[in-house]
Design an enzyme around this catalytic site. Structure first.
Site, short mmCIF file in Angstrom:
data_model
loop_
_atom_site.label_atom_id
_atom_site.label_comp_id
_atom_site.label_asym_id
_atom_site.label_seq_id
_atom_site.Cartn_x
_atom_site.Cartn_y
_atom_site.Cartn_z
N PHE A 113 -5.89 -6.06 -1.28
CA PHE A 113 -4.48 -5.95 -0.90
C PHE A 113 -4.33 -6.46 0.55
O PHE A 113 -5.12 -6.09 1.42
CB PHE A 113 -4.03 -4.50 -1.00
CG PHE A 113 -2.55 -4.34 -0.91
CD1 PHE A 113 -1.73 -4.67 -1.98
CD2 PHE A 113 -1.95 -3.87 0.25
CE1 PHE A 113 -0.36 -4.53 -1.90
CE2 PHE A 113 -0.57 -3.74 0.34
CZ PHE A 113 0.23 -4.06 -0.74
N ASP A 184 -11.18 1.02 -1.61
CA ASP A 184 -9.76 1.36 -1.70
C ASP A 184 -9.46 1.65 -3.17
O ASP A 184 -9.64 0.80 -4.05
CB ASP A 184 -8.92 0.17 -1.18
CG ASP A 184 -7.43 0.45 -1.19
OD1 ASP A 184 -6.98 1.31 -1.97
OD2 ASP A 184 -6.70 -0.21 -0.42
N TYR A 209 1.18 7.75 -4.32
CA TYR A 209 2.53 7.53 -4.88
C TYR A 209 2.50 6.70 -6.15
O TYR A 209 3.53 6.50 -6.77
CB TYR A 209 3.46 6.89 -3.83
CG TYR A 209 2.86 5.76 -3.02
CD1 TYR A 209 2.67 4.51 -3.57
CD2 TYR A 209 2.47 5.97 -1.70
CE1 TYR A 209 2.12 3.48 -2.82
CE2 TYR A 209 1.92 4.95 -0.94
CZ TYR A 209 1.74 3.70 -1.51
OH TYR A 209 1.18 2.70 -0.78
N LYS A 210 1.33 6.19 -6.53
CA LYS A 210 1.26 5.38 -7.75
C LYS A 210 0.91 6.29 -8.93
O LYS A 210 1.75 7.04 -9.40
CB LYS A 210 0.23 4.26 -7.58
CG LYS A 210 0.53 3.32 -6.42
CD LYS A 210 -0.56 2.25 -6.33
CE LYS A 210 -0.46 1.45 -5.04
NZ LYS A 210 0.68 0.56 -4.97
N ARG A 356 3.95 -7.72 -13.70
CA ARG A 356 2.97 -6.63 -13.79
C ARG A 356 3.53 -5.49 -14.64
O ARG A 356 4.69 -5.10 -14.49
CB ARG A 356 2.72 -6.02 -12.41
CG ARG A 356 1.82 -6.76 -11.53
CD ARG A 356 1.28 -5.89 -10.41
NE ARG A 356 2.27 -5.06 -9.71
CZ ARG A 356 1.98 -4.31 -8.65
NH1 ARG A 356 0.75 -4.26 -8.19
NH2 ARG A 356 2.91 -3.60 -8.05
#
Ligand SMILES: Cc1ncc(COP(=O)(O)O)c(C=O)c1O
Length: 397
Positions: A113, A184, A209-210, A356
């Site tokens: 990322f 990560d 939060y995912k 996605r």
């Protein structure tokens, strides 16, 4: 066997929405809304400053950390919550570099990322010690591990394609070359089984939060392996990571174990939301979750490929090499995603051409997949995406 019809009832999903974006922002757990209002009214409202002791706010980062830790195979007392993931990347990388002072290379890949790479660039520059960030293709990582590398810093699941690194094998290879690892887990935690302790990972970080459904901007977590917990030097040496924050000493002394990775005042309200969200995982077997996620993604791929020939699979075809998301490419990917969202199928778009879709068995079913493909197939067959309004890019894609 985990009953995923029960877990679905724990979430608020708007009527008419098929939510395939839990890999970006999980939906609202019903219990989180109640817990937050309890924290606001009964704790903050009634206890005021007394809440730090009376409501256990001070212990919250470690208490919640242990619950997240169980979902990623961490030993008790090795995970703590706070800040955002970018900050936790900084902390982990800085501490990892200090554990390998004789070497100058940080190895990462171009599937990482961007924020992780930006953080590394800023950190290495400010150290001014001649460090180099070496970024290779994901497939070239293994061969690039050698005894010049100080730290291997990777995101386990690629945010665009869902490609999954072999954490155990890469960590073993890294250790054999004297390299410290930073993983990560943003797209892994709550998405698939992770075994940090078994893989002997050194440091790991992730967001909540995912797949963990903690809410927008929910606090991140950091893991430090027990063998490093008392030697890892915190670069962000804030008072909450001090051995005795309320002694107000003028000099920093690192706190005990993982507590030293705390920085400042914890986000109590956000942590309350996350704490309630984690209840959804009680009774969920991660093996069952993985099997259900693969079943959903496999049926999605099979049907999309059969019905939408213009979309090209961007994710690994082998489900054991993927996380819990599936991506397809199309030059008009952004407009197609807008057409889907307008019709109630929510996924997202990543530049330059990736659509996605996240598969989250806690609240997504095979019926949802069928219905989503129906709508996608209609959009593609009738070129329903071909409208100027669908091409106008919003700030968040
Ligand atoms: C893999 C990965 N790392 C880091 C980040 C940055 O996280 P944050 O914005 O919480 O700092 C993200 C955000 O989506 C991510 O997906």
């Amino acid at each position: 066997m985990t009953d995923f019809t029960t877990t679905r009832k724990l979430f608020h999903l708007p009527d008419g929405v098929i939510y395939l974006d839990g890999n970006s922002l999980g939906p609202l757990p019903v219990a989180a809304a109640k817990r937050v209002s309890q924290t606001l009214e009964a704790e903050w409202g009634e206890m005021l400053i007394r809440g730090w002791n009376a409501a256990g706010w001070m212990e919250q980062p470690a208490r919640v950390g242990d619950r997240v830790g169980r979902l990623v195979g961490a030993e008790p007392g090795t995970v703590v919550m706070g800040d955002t993931l970018s900050i936790k990347v900084y902390q982990a990388l800085a501490a990892a570099l200090d554990l390998n002072p004789g070497r100058k290379v940080v190895l990462s890949d171009n599937g990482n990322f961007p924020s992780d790479l930006y953080i590394a660039q800023g950190l290495l520059r400010s150290r001014g010690a001649g460090h180099e960030l070496k970024v290779v293709d994901p497939e070239a990582v293994e061969a690039a591990i050698d005894d010049t590398v100080a730290v291997l810093m990777l995101t386990e699941v690629d945010y665009r394609t869902g490609r999954l690194h072999d954490m155990k094998a890469l960590t073993a290879k890294a250790h054999a070359a004297g390299v410290i690892t930073v993983w990560d887990l943003a797209h892994s935690a709550g998405a698939l089984p992770v075994e940090l302790a078994a893989a002997q990972a050194d440091f790991a970080v992730g967001c909540t939060y995912k797949y963990l459904n903690g809410g927008p901007g929910a606090p991140a977590f950091i893991y430090v392996a027990p063998r490093h917990a008392h030697t890892a030097r915190p670069s962000l040496s804030g008072w909450m990571g001090h051995e005795a924050p309320f002694a107000f000493d003028l000099d920093y002394r690192a706190g005990t174990g993982i507590e030293r990775m705390r920085v400042g005042t914890p986000p109590v309200i956000a942590l309350a939301s996350l704490e309630a969200a984690l209840d959804a995982w009680n009774g969920v077997d991660m093996g069952d979750l993985r099997a259900a996620s693969i079943a959903l993604s496999e049926s999605f791929i099979k049907q999309v490929e059969a019905r939408c020939p213009d979309l090209t699979l961007a994710s690994p075809r082998d489900p054991s090499r993927r996380g819990s998301q599936v991506s397809f490419r199309h030059p008009e990917g952004y407009a197609i995603m807008q057409a889907l969202i307008v019709r109630g199928v929510i996924g997202d778009f990543r530049a330059p051409d990736i659509l996605r879709f996240g598969f989250t068995p806690l609240y997504v079913s095979q019926e949802d997949v069928l219905r989503a493909v129906e709508i996608l197939a209609e959009i593609m067959a009738d070129r329903l995406w071909d409208k100027e309004e669908y091409r106008k890019k919003a700030r968040v894609t």
